[in-house]
Design a protein around this motif. Structure first.
Motif, PDB file in Angstrom:
ATOM      1  N   ASP A  12       0.852  -1.187   0.000  1.00  0.00           N
ATOM      2  CA  ASP A  12       0.000   0.000   0.000  1.00  0.00           C
ATOM      3  C   ASP A  12       0.889   1.239   0.000  1.00  0.00           C
ATOM      4  O   ASP A  12       1.389   1.674   1.040  1.00  0.00           O
ATOM      5  N   LEU A  13       1.077   1.823  -1.164  1.00  0.00           N
ATOM      6  CA  LEU A  13       1.970   2.975  -1.298  1.00  0.00           C
ATOM      7  C   LEU A  13       1.426   4.209  -0.590  1.00  0.00           C
ATOM      8  O   LEU A  13       2.191   5.144  -0.310  1.00  0.00           O
ATOM      9  N   THR A  14       0.126   4.233  -0.292  1.00  0.00           N
ATOM     10  CA  THR A  14      -0.441   5.402   0.393  1.00  0.00           C
ATOM     11  C   THR A  14       0.038   5.497   1.833  1.00  0.00           C
ATOM     12  O   THR A  14      -0.127   6.542   2.468  1.00  0.00           O
ATOM     13  N   LYS A  15       0.645   4.438   2.343  1.00  0.00           N
ATOM     14  CA  LYS A  15       1.113   4.426   3.734  1.00  0.00           C
ATOM     15  C   LYS A  15       2.587   4.790   3.856  1.00  0.00           C
ATOM     16  O   LYS A  15       3.144   4.764   4.955  1.00  0.00           O
ATOM     17  N   PHE A  16       3.243   5.092   2.756  1.00  0.00           N
ATOM     18  CA  PHE A  16       4.645   5.491   2.804  1.00  0.00           C
ATOM     19  C   PHE A  16       4.809   6.780   3.617  1.00  0.00           C
ATOM     20  O   PHE A  16       4.013   7.714   3.498  1.00  0.00           O
ATOM     21  N   THR A  17       5.872   6.832   4.410  1.00  0.00           N
ATOM     22  CA  THR A  17       6.267   8.081   5.057  1.00  0.00           C
ATOM     23  C   THR A  17       6.949   8.969   4.022  1.00  0.00           C
ATOM     24  O   THR A  17       7.291   8.530   2.920  1.00  0.00           O
ATOM     25  N   ASP A  18       7.192  10.214   4.379  1.00  0.00           N
ATOM     26  CA  ASP A  18       7.876  11.121   3.458  1.00  0.00           C
ATOM     27  C   ASP A  18       9.263  10.604   3.110  1.00  0.00           C
ATOM     28  O   ASP A  18       9.695  10.691   1.950  1.00  0.00           O
TER      29      ASP A  18
END
Length: 716
Positions: A594-600
């Motif tokens: 889930d790429l939407t959960k990546f941190t900055d």
């Protein structure tokens, strides 16, 4: 590249660029004389081997041995005649030598694009008692130290013949001074490199599962003692087939070794009526005097350029994001669009919608076979979702499992006899599914119509073709009693026919095969789908072994490799995003999370990985691979990719566990040009190719467990 025939001594000499293969006719038998480094085509090749008297046929090094006439080793073929006898005696009738390589009807095979690339020898053998004719085919290649071998059986009599064993190739070596190497494993630990010394008796690897299997790959090699990655003789045997297979090495009491490979005779029989024929799959035999590395690079070049086909063969493969480990079955159009948008921001090029988009598929218990969109999850259909993805600048891909059917499906309720089964017997389910009977044309037609409807109406550029169980209760409702043992092979022929039709009709779609990971990673599937999902295990550390082992035979361009979430869903191990990326970039790169959960910070790393892979992917996918350190032998793993002109190289180095105050390390590289100077990354230092290969590349100290580093070399 030549094939010559010395009439006086009845010797055939097959020569490729650096290899010779020699056989001789004696008393009508084709006998094996030599296979190894290229020899001059001199006039006394008959002196290479001294054959015993015909009375001791079990000492003959035969090219296609038979049963019942004095050879007590495993035969290459067996038949049963109408009178119940099982004895045949094939003898030479004629031969032809032609330019090019003929196609194998209905079967995947290596091909050539010009007749100048190869020559083919066909030897016609006949059993005068039964009228059985057998055609032995040998193709030699101009640019590859490889031989293609296959066999065609023709019933030229007026009575039926039952084939009980029909292997593709057999080679008799005169000694047993070899180590056998093969690839073994299981689900989530495919392609583990195994080695064992040959000794008296039979060593067998096989599949009885209906597919080539996770357990054993349809490949084996014999290596001379002390052969390693770079030196020593290695003889490779690879079967271009996706079903039940067997590969054997038999050492007899004379200490000679017989290697044979082909369709597994277990639970196999094929009835040949008068005038009918049977074609075996082809085996690709490779010789290397440069160890396992030389063998692998031959297979890589041949399979990448003359087994894989279509417009995607030579194209750079897209970087993808697959939603499986991100959502499993729980998603809707908005969630998919969110993941795709996050991927677009990173520079990813393809979104793949995995399982759960069709029928009533909220878990793995239902709907396989019902290839219609689930309106509850995707109320506006696939076209709407594909348009959303395309508007973000990404291509759209889709997951299918066409060969399976769920008992809880409209298809099964309508056609309960369409699955592989035996009437009156329990239908064993695996993953709550059964296997469609692809030996039946109406089943193949249904699948083609269902899939082509979607392929023709939805802008799909990629398909992941999955297969998640093996065969049980093998039988077909429409086959006669005396043809039931043909079912498993007829299934493969049906599958190949379906794939060929789809390949021709939809050449723009990039197909990736999958079978719970690498359960059907074989040359047969690569003829229709130029890449394969290497393993369901996406843990980077386990993938070191899996990808290393797979590379023994298969090109890097065929290996799907993704970055997934941590803790890993299989191993529950936490590995840095950098190392996960370096392992995945050693194949066809993508993400499965889930790429939407990546941190900055993770976004910055991932964006850098995507940009980097776009720069290096042609080198990874099309370059020559050199294995430097084996994960099966220590704490380190390393491999590298070198461009054809040797002006560019990419080196990956992985450290599994941290070492306290370990020694300063150097990595001796391979495949570079010794006279070229190479700059490394942003460093201003320049290293000579000879120095890098003889003295080595210094490896900086790596911090922590599961660490990696990558070096990009360019000639000055």
């Amino acid at each position: 590249m030549t094939i010559t025939y010395q009439q006086e001594h009845q010797i055939f000499h097959l020569q490729s660029k650096d290899m010779s293969y020699i056989l001789q006719l004696k008393d009508g038998y084709p006998l094996h004389v030599y296979w190894g480094k290229k020899l001059r085509d001199e006039g006394n090749l008959d002196r290479l081997h001294h054959y015993p008297d015909i009375a001791t046929i079990d000492r003959f090094p035969q090219e296609y041995p038979q049963y019942g006439t004095g050879d007590f080793r495993n035969p290459a073929y067996q038949v049963r005649l109408e009178d119940g006898s099982r004895i045949t005696e094939l003898v030479y009738k004629s031969h032809t030598i032609t330019a090019g390589k003929p196609e194998l009807t209905g079967l995947p095979a290596v091909y050539v694009e010009s007749d100048k690339e190869s020559q083919t020898l066909e030897i016609e053998m006949i059993d005068k008692y039964s009228g059985l004719t057998v055609l032995l085919s040998y193709t030699i290649f101009e640019e590859h130290n490889a031989i293609s071998r296959s066999v065609k059986f023709v019933n030229a009599s007026t009575k039926s013949v039952a084939l009980e064993r029909a292997l593709s190739a057999s080679v008799d070596f005169t000694d047993n001074d070899y180590e056998m190497m093969y690839l073994s494993g299981g689900w989530s630990r495919e392609a583990q490199v195994k080695k064992r010394a040959l000794d008296s008796g039979l060593t067998t690897i096989e599949s009885r599962r209906g597919a080539s299997s996770h357990q054993f790959n349809p490949f084996m090699a014999l290596a001379r003692p002390h052969a390693d990655e770079d030196q020593g003789e290695v003889f490779g045997f690879s079967l271009v087939y996706s079903g039940n297979f067997v590969a054997e090495a038999e050492v007899d009491f004379f200490f000679s070794t017989r290697v044979s490979i082909g369709i597994n005779p277990f639970d196999f029989e094929w009835l040949l009526e008068p005038g009918q024929s049977f074609q075996t799959p082809e085996a690709i035999l490779v010789y290397s005097s440069e160890g396992f590395g030389g063998m692998s690079r031959t297979y890589h070049r041949l399979y990448r350029t003359r087994l894989c086909r279509g417009i995607h063969r030579d194209q750079e493969r897209p970087i993808l994001i697959n939603n499986w480990e991100a959502t499993y079955f729980n998603f809707n159009a908005e969630k998919i669009e969110d993941i795709a948008r996050a991927g677009a921001e990173l520079g990813i090029e393809l979104f793949v919608l995995d399982d759960g988009w069709f029928g009533k598929r909220n878990d793995d218990t239902t709907s396989l076979g019902d290839w219609v969109v689930d309106q509850n999850k995707l109320p506006n259909g696939l076209n709407d979702l594909a348009k959303r993805v395309n508007n973000l600048g990404l291509q759209f891909g889709l997951w299918f499992e066409p060969e399976m059917v769920s008992p809880d499906s409209d298809l099964y309720r309508k056609h309960p006899d369409w699955c592989i089964h035996v009437e009156g017997r329990r239908r064993t389910e695996a993953r709550t599914q059964l296997i469609l009977d692809l030996s039946r044309q109406e089943v193949c037609d249904y699948l083609y119509e269902s899939l082509s409807e979607i392929f023709s109406t939805v802008p799909i550029s990629y398909v992941k073709w999955d297969m998640n169980r093996n065969m049980t209760e093998i039988g077909s409702a429409t086959s006669s009693a005396n043809r039931q043992k043909e079912t498993a092979h007829r299934y493969m022929l049906g599958l190949y026919g379906l794939l060929e039709k789809i390949h021709q009709q939809f050449p723009h779609i990039l197909f990736e095969s999958c079978a719970s990971g690498g359960g059907r990673f074989d040359p047969g599937m690569l003829h229709y789908m130029p890449q394969t999902w290497t393993s369901d295990n996406t843990d980077a550390i386990e993938r070191l072994k899996i990808q290393y082992g797979t590379s023994m035979v298969y090109p890097i361009s065929t290996m799907g490799a993704h970055v997934s979430d941590v803790p890993n869903h299989n191993m529950h191990r936490i590995v840095s995003l950098v190392t996960r990326g370096d392992v995945a970039m050693s194949g066809n790169f993508g993400y499965e999370m889930d790429l939407t959960k990546f941190t900055d910070d993770e976004k910055v790393i991932a964006k850098g990985q995507v940009a980097r892979y776009k720069e290096i992917r042609s080198l990874v996918q099309q370059g020559d691979m050199y294995r430097l350190k084996s994960p099966f032998e220590g704490n380190e793993t390393s491999w590298m990719f070198v461009s054809e002109n040797k002006r560019e190289a990419l080196v990956f180095y992985f450290q599994v566990l941290a070492e306290a105050h370990g020694p300063l390390k150097k990595l001796r590289l391979k495949g570079l040009h010794p006279d070229l100077d190479y700059g490394i990354g942003e460093e201003k230092l320049v290293y000579g190719g000879d120095r890098l290969m003889q003295s080595g590349l210094p490896i900086p100290p790596l911090q922590g467990d599961f660490a990696s580093v990558c070096f990009h070399l360019k000639a000055k």
